[in-house]
Design a protein around this motif. Structure first.
Motif, PDB file in Angstrom:
ATOM      1  N   PHE A  13       0.632  -1.105   0.038  1.00 28.18           N
ATOM      2  CA  PHE A  13      -0.112  -0.021   0.025  1.00 28.18           C
ATOM      3  C   PHE A  13       0.863   1.257   0.047  1.00 28.18           C
ATOM      4  O   PHE A  13       0.389   2.209  -0.541  1.00 28.18           O
ATOM      5  N   VAL A  14       2.002   1.417   0.817  1.00 29.48           N
ATOM      6  CA  VAL A  14       2.848   2.265   0.956  1.00 29.48           C
ATOM      7  C   VAL A  14       3.400   2.744  -0.538  1.00 29.48           C
ATOM      8  O   VAL A  14       3.598   3.708  -0.980  1.00 29.48           O
ATOM      9  N   ALA A  15       3.793   1.564  -1.137  1.00 25.46           N
ATOM     10  CA  ALA A  15       4.586   1.659  -2.524  1.00 25.46           C
ATOM     11  C   ALA A  15       3.591   2.165  -3.626  1.00 25.46           C
ATOM     12  O   ALA A  15       4.155   2.978  -4.352  1.00 25.46           O
ATOM     13  N   ILE A  16       2.439   1.787  -3.425  1.00 25.94           N
ATOM     14  CA  ILE A  16       1.474   2.450  -4.655  1.00 25.94           C
ATOM     15  C   ILE A  16       0.944   3.746  -4.209  1.00 25.94           C
ATOM     16  O   ILE A  16       1.103   4.411  -5.114  1.00 25.94           O
ATOM     17  N   LEU A  17       1.088   4.160  -2.897  1.00 31.87           N
ATOM     18  CA  LEU A  17       0.741   5.333  -2.619  1.00 31.87           C
ATOM     19  C   LEU A  17       1.982   6.526  -2.714  1.00 31.87           C
ATOM     20  O   LEU A  17       1.776   7.379  -3.390  1.00 31.87           O
ATOM     21  N   TRP A  18       2.925   5.564  -2.684  1.00 29.96           N
ATOM     22  CA  TRP A  18       4.448   6.548  -3.137  1.00 29.96           C
ATOM     23  C   TRP A  18       4.290   6.730  -4.684  1.00 29.96           C
ATOM     24  O   TRP A  18       4.581   7.741  -5.238  1.00 29.96           O
ATOM     25  N   MET A  19       3.760   5.791  -5.446  1.00 29.41           N
ATOM     26  CA  MET A  19       3.786   5.980  -6.788  1.00 29.41           C
ATOM     27  C   MET A  19       2.695   7.162  -7.338  1.00 29.41           C
ATOM     28  O   MET A  19       3.218   7.878  -8.155  1.00 29.41           O
ATOM     29  N   PHE A  20       1.514   6.857  -6.543  1.00 26.74           N
ATOM     30  CA  PHE A  20       0.555   7.991  -6.671  1.00 26.74           C
ATOM     31  C   PHE A  20       1.119   9.331  -6.419  1.00 26.74           C
ATOM     32  O   PHE A  20       0.797  10.217  -7.256  1.00 26.74           O
ATOM     33  N   PHE A  21       1.877   9.617  -5.542  1.00 28.51           N
ATOM     34  CA  PHE A  21       2.335  10.862  -5.099  1.00 28.51           C
ATOM     35  C   PHE A  21       3.395  11.319  -6.047  1.00 28.51           C
ATOM     36  O   PHE A  21       3.673  12.341  -6.173  1.00 28.51           O
ATOM     37  N   GLN A  22       4.175  10.593  -6.376  1.00 36.21           N
ATOM     38  CA  GLN A  22       5.364  10.866  -7.310  1.00 36.21           C
ATOM     39  C   GLN A  22       4.681  10.915  -8.839  1.00 36.21           C
ATOM     40  O   GLN A  22       5.234  11.660  -9.432  1.00 36.21           O
ATOM     41  N   ASP A  23       3.535  10.422  -8.884  1.00 33.45           N
ATOM     42  CA  ASP A  23       2.891  10.667 -10.244  1.00 33.45           C
ATOM     43  C   ASP A  23       3.616  10.010 -11.432  1.00 33.45           C
ATOM     44  O   ASP A  23       3.717  10.393 -12.678  1.00 33.45           O
ATOM     45  N   ASP A  24       4.287   8.977 -11.145  1.00 33.93           N
ATOM     46  CA  ASP A  24       5.072   7.914 -11.925  1.00 33.93           C
ATOM     47  C   ASP A  24       4.636   6.663 -11.664  1.00 33.93           C
ATOM     48  O   ASP A  24       4.871   5.962 -10.638  1.00 33.93           O
ATOM     49  N   GLY A  26       6.190   3.985 -12.982  1.00 31.91           N
ATOM     50  CA  GLY A  26       7.246   3.092 -13.593  1.00 31.91           C
ATOM     51  C   GLY A  26       7.607   2.000 -12.688  1.00 31.91           C
ATOM     52  O   GLY A  26       7.406   2.267 -11.250  1.00 31.91           O
ATOM     53  N   ALA A  27       8.371   1.064 -13.065  1.00 33.45           N
ATOM     54  CA  ALA A  27       9.170   0.106 -12.095  1.00 33.45           C
ATOM     55  C   ALA A  27      10.115   0.678 -11.094  1.00 33.45           C
ATOM     56  O   ALA A  27      10.258   0.520  -9.870  1.00 33.45           O
ATOM     57  N   LEU A  28      10.681   1.651 -11.588  1.00 35.98           N
ATOM     58  CA  LEU A  28      11.678   2.393 -10.724  1.00 35.98           C
ATOM     59  C   LEU A  28      10.907   3.196  -9.370  1.00 35.98           C
ATOM     60  O   LEU A  28      11.387   3.152  -8.352  1.00 35.98           O
ATOM     61  N   SER A  29       9.764   3.958  -9.655  1.00 44.62           N
ATOM     62  CA  SER A  29       9.001   4.366  -8.694  1.00 44.62           C
ATOM     63  C   SER A  29       8.366   3.419  -7.870  1.00 44.62           C
ATOM     64  O   SER A  29       8.266   3.558  -6.488  1.00 44.62           O
ATOM     65  N   LEU A  30       8.012   2.444  -8.394  1.00 47.72           N
ATOM     66  CA  LEU A  30       7.361   0.995  -7.496  1.00 47.72           C
ATOM     67  C   LEU A  30       8.477   0.648  -6.661  1.00 47.72           C
ATOM     68  O   LEU A  30       8.218   0.259  -5.390  1.00 47.72           O
ATOM     69  N   ALA A  31       9.698   0.256  -6.922  1.00 47.23           N
ATOM     70  CA  ALA A  31      10.931  -0.060  -6.353  1.00 47.23           C
ATOM     71  C   ALA A  31      11.199   0.883  -5.203  1.00 47.23           C
ATOM     72  O   ALA A  31      11.453   0.375  -3.998  1.00 47.23           O
ATOM     73  N   SER A  32      11.369   2.169  -5.486  1.00 43.77           N
ATOM     74  CA  SER A  32      11.572   3.227  -4.434  1.00 43.77           C
ATOM     75  C   SER A  32      10.434   3.134  -3.219  1.00 43.77           C
ATOM     76  O   SER A  32      10.723   3.326  -2.255  1.00 43.77           O
ATOM     77  N   GLY A  33       9.307   3.234  -3.924  1.00 46.55           N
ATOM     78  CA  GLY A  33       8.115   3.079  -3.023  1.00 46.55           C
ATOM     79  C   GLY A  33       8.107   1.907  -2.212  1.00 46.55           C
ATOM     80  O   GLY A  33       7.722   2.056  -1.042  1.00 46.55           O
ATOM     81  N   TYR A  34       8.388   0.833  -2.582  1.00 50.14           N
ATOM     82  CA  TYR A  34       8.649  -0.373  -1.677  1.00 50.14           C
ATOM     83  C   TYR A  34       9.683  -0.312  -0.596  1.00 50.14           C
ATOM     84  O   TYR A  34       9.566  -0.653   0.481  1.00 50.14           O
ATOM     85  N   ILE A  35      10.896   0.365  -1.247  1.00 48.29           N
ATOM     86  CA  ILE A  35      11.762   0.554   0.028  1.00 48.29           C
ATOM     87  C   ILE A  35      11.486   1.444   0.976  1.00 48.29           C
ATOM     88  O   ILE A  35      11.675   1.434   2.175  1.00 48.29           O
ATOM     89  N   VAL A  36      10.711   2.556   0.624  1.00 48.98           N
ATOM     90  CA  VAL A  36      10.063   3.422   1.475  1.00 48.98           C
ATOM     91  C   VAL A  36       9.226   2.630   2.350  1.00 48.98           C
ATOM     92  O   VAL A  36       8.949   3.001   3.703  1.00 48.98           O
ATOM     93  N   GLY A  37       8.362   1.875   1.983  1.00 44.77           N
ATOM     94  CA  GLY A  37       7.502   0.820   2.436  1.00 44.77           C
ATOM     95  C   GLY A  37       8.138  -0.156   3.537  1.00 44.77           C
ATOM     96  O   GLY A  37       7.528  -0.176   4.824  1.00 44.77           O
ATOM     97  N   VAL A  38       9.260  -0.591   3.100  1.00 47.91           N
ATOM     98  CA  VAL A  38       9.976  -1.450   4.144  1.00 47.91           C
ATOM     99  C   VAL A  38      10.555  -0.552   5.553  1.00 47.91           C
ATOM    100  O   VAL A  38      10.385  -0.871   6.478  1.00 47.91           O
ATOM    101  N   ILE A  39      10.963   0.728   5.251  1.00 45.00           N
ATOM    102  CA  ILE A  39      11.113   1.556   6.095  1.00 45.00           C
ATOM    103  C   ILE A  39      10.341   1.794   7.046  1.00 45.00           C
ATOM    104  O   ILE A  39      10.197   1.658   8.331  1.00 45.00           O
TER     105      ILE A  39
END
Length: 162
Positions: A13-24, A26-39
């Motif tokens: 959920f945090v990864a998808i929310l991150w992608m939504f806020f970034q308005d991107d 892509g796979a890179l945005s999903l990966a960075s959102g996933y890392i933020v979600g892990v934290i």
């Protein structure tokens, strides 16, 4: 296991929310959102009564790699027995004590011990403390089963407890 699923869902959920806020999207945005979600999920771990899900995932991967290693070693042992010109075996049954408690843990240990060539778990006592194992060659396989038991029990405890 439900708390592990909740942790994974929070992370996704945090990864998808991150992608939504970034308005991107892509796979890179999903990966960075996933890392933020892990934290974020790691920082929330004290609210869950189970360990952080990446610890359990690591333990599952470690158990799987031990399974693969033991399967390869078992195959090599079987090939060595088949190639041997004369069969020199002394079959027998021995009792193995286990420190595992739950039915799932004992069942998993029984299945993993059966990987050792020439060894089959015949019976488990009702209190899950002892396994009766039939071995094709007692002197050689009994030591192999005891060695693999220690490795398997530690890996199984890492997956099911913590």
């Amino acid at each position: 296991m439900i708390f592990l699923a909740i942790q994974i869902l929070i992370n996704i959920f945090v990864a998808i929310l991150w992608m939504f806020f970034q308005d991107d999207w892509g796979a890179l945005s999903l990966a960075s959102g996933y890392i933020v979600g892990v934290i974020i999920t790691f920082s929330m771990r004290r609210f869950f009564n189970k360990p952080f899900y990446l610890y359990t995932l690591y333990a599952i991967i470690k158990l799987f790699l031990i399974f693969i290693k033991e399967t390869i070693l078992s195959g090599i042992l079987v090939i060595r027995e088949v190639i041997r010109p004369q069969i020199k075996i002394t079959p027998g049954i021995f009792k193995l004590e286990t420190s595992l408690e739950s039915d799932v843990e004992v069942t998993l240990l029984s299945m993993l011990i059966t990987l050792t060539p020439g060894s089959v778990v015949m019976e488990v006592t009702p209190d899950n403390k002892y396994l009766y194992i039939h071995a094709m060659d007692i002197p050689e396989l009994r030591d192999a089963v005891f060695k693999s038991q220690a490795v398997f029990e530690k890996a199984i405890k890492d997956v099911t407890r913590k």
